[in-house]
Enzyme design. Sequence first.
Site, short mmCIF file in Angstrom:
data_model
loop_
_atom_site.label_atom_id
_atom_site.label_comp_id
_atom_site.label_asym_id
_atom_site.label_seq_id
_atom_site.Cartn_x
_atom_site.Cartn_y
_atom_site.Cartn_z
N THR A 35 -2.18 8.57 1.12
CA THR A 35 -2.13 6.96 1.15
C THR A 35 -3.56 6.60 1.59
OG1 THR A 35 -1.13 6.92 3.12
CG2 THR A 35 0.53 7.45 1.40
N SER B 52 8.11 9.52 11.25
CA SER B 52 7.18 10.48 10.77
C SER B 52 7.47 11.81 11.41
CB SER B 52 5.85 10.06 11.36
OG SER B 52 4.89 11.31 11.33
N TYR C 278 1.10 7.01 18.13
CA TYR C 278 1.89 6.85 16.87
C TYR C 278 3.22 7.63 16.99
CZ TYR C 278 2.46 7.59 11.94
OH TYR C 278 3.05 7.87 10.62
N ILE D 45 3.03 4.29 0.50
CA ILE D 45 4.77 4.72 0.24
C ILE D 45 5.47 3.42 0.12
CG2 ILE D 45 6.47 5.67 1.45
CD1 ILE D 45 4.58 7.64 3.13
N SER E 48 0.73 -1.27 0.02
CA SER E 48 0.03 0.02 -0.18
C SER E 48 0.78 1.25 0.11
CB SER E 48 -0.96 -0.09 1.18
OG SER E 48 -1.73 1.03 1.43
N1 LIG Z 1 1.40 8.91 4.34
C1 LIG Z 1 1.98 9.77 5.13
O1 LIG Z 1 1.68 11.11 5.10
C2 LIG Z 1 2.98 9.30 6.19
C3 LIG Z 1 3.70 10.45 7.09
C4 LIG Z 1 4.56 10.14 8.15
C5 LIG Z 1 4.92 8.78 8.06
N2 LIG Z 1 4.40 7.64 7.39
C6 LIG Z 1 4.75 6.50 7.32
O2 LIG Z 1 4.89 5.97 6.38
C7 LIG Z 1 4.96 4.25 6.34
C8 LIG Z 1 3.78 3.81 5.23
O3 LIG Z 1 2.55 4.61 5.51
P1 LIG Z 1 1.38 4.80 4.56
O4 LIG Z 1 1.09 5.94 4.66
O5 LIG Z 1 2.11 4.09 3.14
O6 LIG Z 1 0.42 3.75 4.86
P2 LIG Z 1 -0.49 2.48 4.32
O7 LIG Z 1 -1.00 3.06 3.07
O8 LIG Z 1 -1.65 2.24 5.45
O9 LIG Z 1 0.54 1.45 4.17
C9 LIG Z 1 0.82 0.64 5.38
C10 LIG Z 1 1.64 -0.49 5.02
O10 LIG Z 1 2.14 -1.16 6.24
C11 LIG Z 1 1.57 -2.39 6.34
N3 LIG Z 1 1.18 -2.93 7.58
C12 LIG Z 1 0.49 -2.46 8.64
N4 LIG Z 1 0.60 -3.17 9.68
C13 LIG Z 1 1.38 -4.32 9.74
C14 LIG Z 1 1.84 -5.34 10.22
N5 LIG Z 1 1.42 -5.73 11.28
N6 LIG Z 1 2.78 -6.24 9.50
C15 LIG Z 1 2.96 -5.97 8.23
N7 LIG Z 1 2.82 -4.91 7.57
C16 LIG Z 1 1.85 -4.00 8.10
C17 LIG Z 1 0.30 -2.37 5.77
O11 LIG Z 1 -0.12 -3.67 5.10
P3 LIG Z 1 -1.72 -4.17 4.57
O12 LIG Z 1 -1.61 -3.71 3.14
O13 LIG Z 1 -1.72 -5.51 4.93
O14 LIG Z 1 -2.59 -3.19 5.53
C18 LIG Z 1 0.64 -1.24 4.39
O15 LIG Z 1 1.38 -2.35 3.48
C19 LIG Z 1 4.43 4.10 7.64
O16 LIG Z 1 5.17 3.68 8.57
C20 LIG Z 1 3.85 5.44 8.17
O17 LIG Z 1 3.72 5.61 9.50
C21 LIG Z 1 3.36 8.20 6.41
#
Ligand SMILES: NC(=O)c1ccc[n+]([C@@H]2O[C@H](COP(=O)([O-])OP(=O)(O)OC[C@H]3O[C@@H](n4cnc5c(N)ncnc54)[C@H](OP(=O)(O)O)[C@@H]3O)[C@@H](O)[C@H]2O)c1
Length: 331
Positions: A246, A185, A211, A55, A53
Site C-alpha cells: 500500500t 497489525s 505504531y 487497504i 488509500s
Molecule cells: N499495509 C500493510 O501491510 C498493513 C499491515 C498491518 C496493518 N495495516 C493497517 O492497515 C490500515 C490501512 O493501512 P494502509 O497500509 O492501507 O495505509 P495507507 O495506504 O497509508 O492508508 C491509510 C489511510 O488512513 C488514512 N488516514 C491516516 N491518518 C488519518 C487521519 N488522521 N484521519 C483520517 N484518516 C487518516 C489515510 O488518509 P489519506 O489518504 O488522507 O492519507 C488513508 O486513507 C492501517 O490501520 C494500518 O496500520 C496495514
Amino acid sequence: MLRLAGPIDTLLDRTIAPGYTRLGLAVRRRLPTWPSELPRMEGRTVLITGPTSGIGEAAALDLALLGARVVLLARNVDKAAATRERIAAAVHAADASRTADLAVVRCDVSSLRSVREAVATLEEREPHIDVLIHNAGAMPAERTVTDEGFELAFATNVLGPFLLTALLEPRLKADAPTRVITVSSGGMYGQKLDAEDPQHAHRKYSPAAVYARNKRAQVVLNEQWAQRLAGTGVVVHTMHPGWADTPGVEESLPGFHRVTKRVLRSSAEGADTIVWLAAADGALRDSGGFWHDRSERPTHYGPWTHETPDARRRIWETCAELAGVEVAVPA
Ligand SMILES: NC(=O)c1ccc[n+]([C@@H]2O[C@H](COP(=O)([O-])OP(=O)(O)OC[C@H]3O[C@@H](n4cnc5c(N)ncnc54)[C@H](OP(=O)(O)O)[C@@H]3O)[C@@H](O)[C@H]2O)c1
C-alpha cells in the site's frame, strides 16, 4: 486433507513471513476449512475510516461490490471524492445495471473535534448503521503533537477510534446486530501494552515500536469493548491484514517495501478479512476476537507481552478521560 488444514494454517501463522505474504492467503483459500461465505449486503450501511488509500479503499470497493451503502469517513474530502468516483466506476463496470451507494463524511480521526463533528453529521444523514470499520492508521516518522495536544500516532490509531466507537455506541446498540471492526497489525505481537506512557512523552520515540504499541492497545481496548457490549447484539472484532503493498507501507517502511515487494499482498488481499468480518454471518457468532485470514488467532506468542489487569483498566480509563466520554470500564 481436512485434518491437515488446521495444522497447515497454524504453521503459516507461527512462521509469520510465509503466512503474512500473499502466499499465506493463497494457501489458506485452498484449504477445505476456508470459510468462503460472503453474503450480499444490500440494505446495509458500512462506515469506514481511511478509505482513500490502500487497504481501506480496497475494502470500501469490495463492500460496495457486495451491495452495501458505504460511507467514506475521510480527512481529505477532495481525495475521498476521487475515491468515490473510482469505486462508483468499478461497481458500474462489474454490473452496468448497478449504481454504487456511496457517501463522504469528513473525519480526521486524529482530532477529537473532527470525530465529534463527523458523528453529528452521521446522526443527521444515516438512519441506520450496520458496520463501523476503524481502518485509518498512521506511523509518523517523528513525535508530533496535534493542535489538541495529543501525540499524533496515539491520537490517530487509538484515541480517535476510541471516541468514535464511544459516540456511536448508542446507535450501534439501537441498530443491532451490528459490528465494529478494527484494523490492527501483526506488528503488535512484538510489543507489550504501554498504559503508563501511551503518548510516548517519556520513552524514546521509534516509529515502528510506537505504531506496534498503538496496535497492541487497539487489541486490548477492543477486547474490553466486546466485554462492555456483550449481550447487546454489537460484536467487536480486531484483525490484521498481513503485509500488503500500500502507499502507507511504501512511504513508512521503504526498506521493508523494497525487499518484500514481490511477495506482498495486494490491498484487496489485505482487505479480505475486513470484508468477511463485515459481511459474513460467521462473524456474528463471537465477539472480542483477533482475526487474520478469516480465522481467529492468538493475541500473544509468548508470556512477555501479556499485560496486567491493572494496565488494561488504565489504558481504557486514560482514553475515556482524554476523549472526554463517560464510558465505564468493563468489569
Ligand atoms: N499495509 C500493510 O501491510 C498493513 C499491515 C498491518 C496493518 N495495516 C493497517 O492497515 C490500515 C490501512 O493501512 P494502509 O497500509 O492501507 O495505509 P495507507 O495506504 O497509508 O492508508 C491509510 C489511510 O488512513 C488514512 N488516514 C491516516 N491518518 C488519518 C487521519 N488522521 N484521519 C483520517 N484518516 C487518516 C489515510 O488518509 P489519506 O489518504 O488522507 O492519507 C488513508 O486513507 C492501517 O490501520 C494500518 O496500520 C496495514
